[in-house]
Motif scaffolding. Structure first.
Motif, mmCIF file in Angstrom:
data_model
loop_
_atom_site.group_PDB
_atom_site.id
_atom_site.type_symbol
_atom_site.label_atom_id
_atom_site.label_comp_id
_atom_site.label_asym_id
_atom_site.label_seq_id
_atom_site.Cartn_x
_atom_site.Cartn_y
_atom_site.Cartn_z
ATOM 1 N N GLY A 289 33.905 44.315 35.080
ATOM 2 C CA GLY A 289 35.464 44.999 34.336
ATOM 3 C C GLY A 289 36.646 44.963 35.122
ATOM 4 N N LEU A 290 36.016 45.329 36.386
ATOM 5 C CA LEU A 290 37.892 44.925 37.609
ATOM 6 C C LEU A 290 37.591 43.610 37.865
ATOM 7 C CD1 LEU A 290 35.831 46.829 39.745
ATOM 8 C CD2 LEU A 290 37.655 47.860 38.883
ATOM 9 N N MET A 291 36.711 42.701 37.515
ATOM 10 C CA MET A 291 37.598 41.441 37.385
ATOM 11 C C MET A 291 38.224 40.753 36.335
ATOM 12 S SD MET A 291 36.516 39.788 39.847
ATOM 13 C CE MET A 291 37.014 38.402 40.351
ATOM 14 N N ASP A 292 37.708 41.461 34.651
ATOM 15 C CA ASP A 292 39.039 41.531 33.617
ATOM 16 C C ASP A 292 40.168 41.662 34.247
ATOM 17 O OD1 ASP A 292 35.849 39.883 32.858
ATOM 18 O OD2 ASP A 292 35.500 41.941 31.498
ATOM 19 N N GLU A 293 39.769 42.889 34.620
ATOM 20 C CA GLU A 293 41.010 43.472 34.984
ATOM 21 C C GLU A 293 42.656 43.096 35.467
ATOM 22 O OE1 GLU A 293 41.709 47.434 37.893
ATOM 23 O OE2 GLU A 293 41.977 48.209 35.230
ATOM 24 N N LEU A 294 41.781 42.006 36.744
ATOM 25 C CA LEU A 294 42.244 41.265 37.658
ATOM 26 C C LEU A 294 43.436 40.087 36.348
ATOM 27 C CD1 LEU A 294 43.134 40.317 40.360
ATOM 28 C CD2 LEU A 294 41.239 39.088 40.524
ATOM 29 N N GLY A 295 42.135 39.553 35.575
ATOM 30 C CA GLY A 295 42.599 38.680 34.817
ATOM 31 C C GLY A 295 43.573 39.145 33.933
ATOM 32 N N LYS A 296 43.902 40.561 33.277
ATOM 33 C CA LYS A 296 44.836 40.899 32.644
ATOM 34 C C LYS A 296 46.454 41.129 33.443
ATOM 35 C CE LYS A 296 46.456 45.259 31.375
ATOM 36 N NZ LYS A 296 46.187 46.861 31.315
ATOM 37 N N VAL A 297 45.973 41.289 34.620
ATOM 38 C CA VAL A 297 47.253 40.716 36.023
ATOM 39 C C VAL A 297 47.498 40.041 35.540
ATOM 40 C CG1 VAL A 297 47.982 41.772 38.164
ATOM 41 C CG2 VAL A 297 46.195 43.306 37.324
ATOM 42 N N LYS A 298 46.948 38.668 35.540
ATOM 43 C CA LYS A 298 47.418 36.995 35.544
ATOM 44 C C LYS A 298 48.313 37.391 34.168
ATOM 45 C CE LYS A 298 46.879 32.791 36.879
ATOM 46 N NZ LYS A 298 46.814 32.190 35.235
ATOM 47 N N ARG A 299 47.584 37.727 33.655
ATOM 48 C CA ARG A 299 48.609 37.264 32.201
ATOM 49 C C ARG A 299 48.805 38.236 31.692
ATOM 50 N NH1 ARG A 299 42.892 37.902 30.373
ATOM 51 N NH2 ARG A 299 42.990 40.278 30.035
ATOM 52 N N VAL A 300 49.818 39.175 31.618
ATOM 53 C CA VAL A 300 50.692 39.647 32.066
ATOM 54 C C VAL A 300 52.010 39.466 33.105
ATOM 55 C CG1 VAL A 300 51.829 42.382 32.062
ATOM 56 C CG2 VAL A 300 49.470 42.153 31.506
ATOM 57 N N VAL A 301 51.201 38.726 33.751
ATOM 58 C CA VAL A 301 52.645 38.136 34.879
ATOM 59 C C VAL A 301 52.624 37.164 33.916
ATOM 60 C CG1 VAL A 301 53.081 36.936 36.998
ATOM 61 C CG2 VAL A 301 52.054 39.345 37.041
ATOM 62 N N GLU A 302 51.967 36.652 33.537
ATOM 63 C CA GLU A 302 52.281 34.989 33.045
ATOM 64 C C GLU A 302 53.623 35.124 31.707
ATOM 65 O OE1 GLU A 302 48.854 31.876 33.843
ATOM 66 O OE2 GLU A 302 48.813 33.690 32.270
ATOM 67 N N GLY B 108 30.942 33.444 50.800
ATOM 68 C CA GLY B 108 32.317 33.834 50.968
ATOM 69 C C GLY B 108 32.420 32.423 50.202
ATOM 70 N N MET B 109 31.890 31.933 49.664
ATOM 71 C CA MET B 109 31.018 30.439 48.549
ATOM 72 C C MET B 109 30.751 31.484 47.585
ATOM 73 S SD MET B 109 32.126 27.982 50.189
ATOM 74 C CE MET B 109 31.782 26.708 48.093
ATOM 75 N N VAL B 110 29.696 32.313 47.296
ATOM 76 C CA VAL B 110 29.735 32.653 45.849
ATOM 77 C C VAL B 110 31.372 33.358 45.267
ATOM 78 C CG1 VAL B 110 28.101 34.748 44.501
ATOM 79 C CG2 VAL B 110 26.845 33.110 46.570
ATOM 80 N N GLN B 111 31.610 34.616 46.224
ATOM 81 C CA GLN B 111 32.966 35.099 45.926
ATOM 82 C C GLN B 111 33.766 34.209 45.283
ATOM 83 O OE1 GLN B 111 34.681 36.982 49.079
ATOM 84 N NE2 GLN B 111 32.127 37.737 49.623
ATOM 85 N N ALA B 112 34.485 33.586 46.176
ATOM 86 C CA ALA B 112 35.388 32.047 45.561
ATOM 87 C C ALA B 112 34.250 31.516 43.640
ATOM 88 C CB ALA B 112 35.104 31.016 46.052
ATOM 89 N N ARG B 113 33.775 31.267 43.354
ATOM 90 C CA ARG B 113 33.021 30.707 42.232
ATOM 91 C C ARG B 113 33.192 31.789 41.260
ATOM 92 N NH1 ARG B 113 27.986 29.206 45.401
ATOM 93 N NH2 ARG B 113 28.689 26.995 45.896
ATOM 94 N N VAL B 114 33.018 32.946 41.635
ATOM 95 C CA VAL B 114 33.512 34.064 40.423
ATOM 96 C C VAL B 114 34.899 34.242 40.150
ATOM 97 C CG1 VAL B 114 33.086 36.692 40.588
ATOM 98 C CG2 VAL B 114 31.636 35.013 41.045
ATOM 99 N N PHE B 115 36.057 34.306 41.497
ATOM 100 C CA PHE B 115 36.885 34.862 41.147
ATOM 101 C C PHE B 115 37.706 33.125 41.001
ATOM 102 C CE2 PHE B 115 36.480 37.579 44.105
ATOM 103 C CZ PHE B 115 37.334 38.592 43.952
ATOM 104 N N ARG B 116 37.595 32.470 40.782
ATOM 105 C CA ARG B 116 37.503 30.878 40.237
ATOM 106 C C ARG B 116 37.523 30.415 38.792
ATOM 107 N NH1 ARG B 116 34.758 24.394 41.544
ATOM 108 N NH2 ARG B 116 33.120 26.054 40.952
ATOM 109 N N GLU B 117 36.153 32.005 38.256
ATOM 110 C CA GLU B 117 35.952 31.264 36.836
ATOM 111 C C GLU B 117 37.413 32.240 36.242
ATOM 112 O OE1 GLU B 117 32.262 32.601 36.794
ATOM 113 O OE2 GLU B 117 31.314 30.862 37.055
ATOM 114 N N VAL B 118 37.710 33.600 37.019
ATOM 115 C CA VAL B 118 38.769 34.665 35.831
ATOM 116 C C VAL B 118 39.928 34.321 36.357
ATOM 117 C CG1 VAL B 118 39.224 36.914 36.322
ATOM 118 C CG2 VAL B 118 36.339 35.862 36.678
ATOM 119 N N VAL B 119 40.542 33.663 37.215
ATOM 120 C CA VAL B 119 41.722 33.805 37.725
ATOM 121 C C VAL B 119 42.159 32.486 37.893
ATOM 122 C CG1 VAL B 119 42.465 36.031 37.952
ATOM 123 C CG2 VAL B 119 41.523 34.625 39.776
ATOM 124 N N ASP B 120 41.319 31.180 37.862
ATOM 125 C CA ASP B 120 41.767 29.767 38.006
ATOM 126 C C ASP B 120 42.717 29.685 39.652
ATOM 127 O OD1 ASP B 120 41.493 26.947 38.214
ATOM 128 O OD2 ASP B 120 43.565 27.554 36.916
#
Length: 402
Positions: free
Chosen positions: A301-314, A334-346
């Protein structure tokens, strides 16, 4: 007898006079009802029909001139003036970024000296047998370079050492430097490791990461980096869930003269980010830096909200950079974290913090090789100007002790 005759004569005279008067009255009435010939028309059957004379038109009273009714048009509503945002007067002048990493090379070398010195010590042995190469491999793995890059580096070193023949400390250091620089990525194309913040309009940079990696501090330090390079900055305090985050970011901004857009505690992070970019546009500011709330990469849920922030800014335009802040001391986690964030907000770049102390510099190689995302900034200490643009050559020089 004579009297009777007189009475009868009088009565007879009165009766005659009455009859004559009656005929006279009827004739007069008949004459009044017959219209003149000019008012008679032929009726069907040859008879005449009488048309009653039209009544004369009634005189109309002249119109009374009334005063004109004046209707005042409503005054056009004035467009609300844009809010006047007070830009803080800079309290400090940030240190120029040119050469920051070179100046801090000593600190970086001390924190990673075990890697470079350990490799040089192993490669300088008189006999490089299988046991020695296994030690080299183990040392590289413990420095968080990663399995695949370690195996690649060991194979290339074995080949180069065999071809080289002589193995003086200087030769080995140069050899190790070349191979590490190949793994990390040469800086011949500086745009790979530079921030994309030179386009038309305000460049938009989002700073993301998990809880506790220092995103707000990194955002404040990044504002100093940009101001030192001559750019103007607006800060967006989109971390609305942590009470002190907006105050902390505003303090960083005031020190270098950057205004901060913030909302009430618990406000929609996307709306704050949107307003920050809008203010940057309205004021002609070069860069909008958006600090986001920490997210556990395991919370969907939190990661999806981060994606929303990016879409609104765009809605204002493209987001130029999404920088993921990684704690260099976390190593491969840190690699695990990076992979998840990359999928959500590129994510487009990595900021490695805490490279001083116990950090293992091999994470730089792992991040870039496995994610294909360049490291763009490194944090080397707690000082306000200890965030430096990443320079691969200077970083490798620090690793091998040059």
């Amino acid at each position: 007898m004579e009297i009777l005759i007189i009475v009868i004569a009088v009565v007879f005279a009165v009766a005659v006079i009455g009859v004559a008067a009656t005929f006279l009255v009827r004739g007069s009435a008949t004459r009044r009802r017959v219209p003149p010939a000019s008012e008679r028309t032929a009726a069907p059957g040859g008879s005449t029909a009488t048309i009653a004379p039209e009544a004369p038109p009634r005189a109309q009273a002249p119109p009374v001139a009334s005063a004109p009714v004046v209707v005042e048009a409503p005054a056009p509503a004035e467009a609300p003036a844009p809010p006047v945002v007070a830009v803080p007067v800079p309290l400090e002048v940030p240190e120029p970024t040119a050469g920051r990493l070179v100046r801090l090379r000593g600190r970086l070398a001390r924190s990673n000296s075990a890697v470079g010195k350990g490799l040089l010590s192993l490669l300088s042995r008189d006999k490089l047998d299988e046991a020695t190469w296994e030690e080299v491999e183990d040392l590289l793995l413990t420095s968080d370079i990663g399995v695949a890059p370690t195996q690649e580096l060991v194979e290339r070193l074995r080949t180069r050492v065999r071809i080289l023949g002589s193995r003086t400390p200087e030769d080995l250091r140069d050899l190790l430097r070349e191979e590490l620089l190949t793994l990390i990525g040469p800086d011949t194309d500086r745009t790979v490791h530079s921030l994309r913040a030179d386009g038309a309009g305000p460049a938009v940079v989002m700073v993301v990461g998990v809880n506790g990696v220092g995103k707000t501090t990194t955002t404040g330090k990044l504002a100093r980096v940009l101001v030192a390079d001559g750019r103007s900055v607006v800060l967006g305090a989109a971390d609305t869930f942590r009470a002190a985050a907006a105050d902390q970011l505003q303090t960083w901004g005031e020190r270098v003269g950057a205004s901060t857009v913030r909302g009430p505690e618990g406000a929609d992070p996307a709306s704050v980010a949107f307003d920050a970019v809008k203010q940057a546009k309205d004021q002609g500011v070069d860069t909008a830096l958006i600090d986001t709330a920490g997210r556990l990469h395991t919370k969907v849920g939190l990661m999806d909200e981060l994606g929303k922030v990016k879409r609104v800014v765009e809605k204002h335009g493209p987001v130029d950079e999404v920088l993921l802040v990684l704690d260099a001391t976390t190593g491969q986690n840190g690699m695990v974290q990076a992979r998840v964030f990359r999928e959500v907000v590129d994510i487009t770049g990595i900021v490695l913090t805490k490279l001083d102390g116990t950090a293992k510099g091999g994470i730089v190689v792992a991040v870039q090789r496995e994610l294909g995302v360049p490291v763009k900034l490194v944090g080397l200490g707690e000082g306000a100007d200890d965030l430096a643009p990443f320079e691969p050559a200077a970083f490798v020089d620090a690793l091998v002790g040059q």
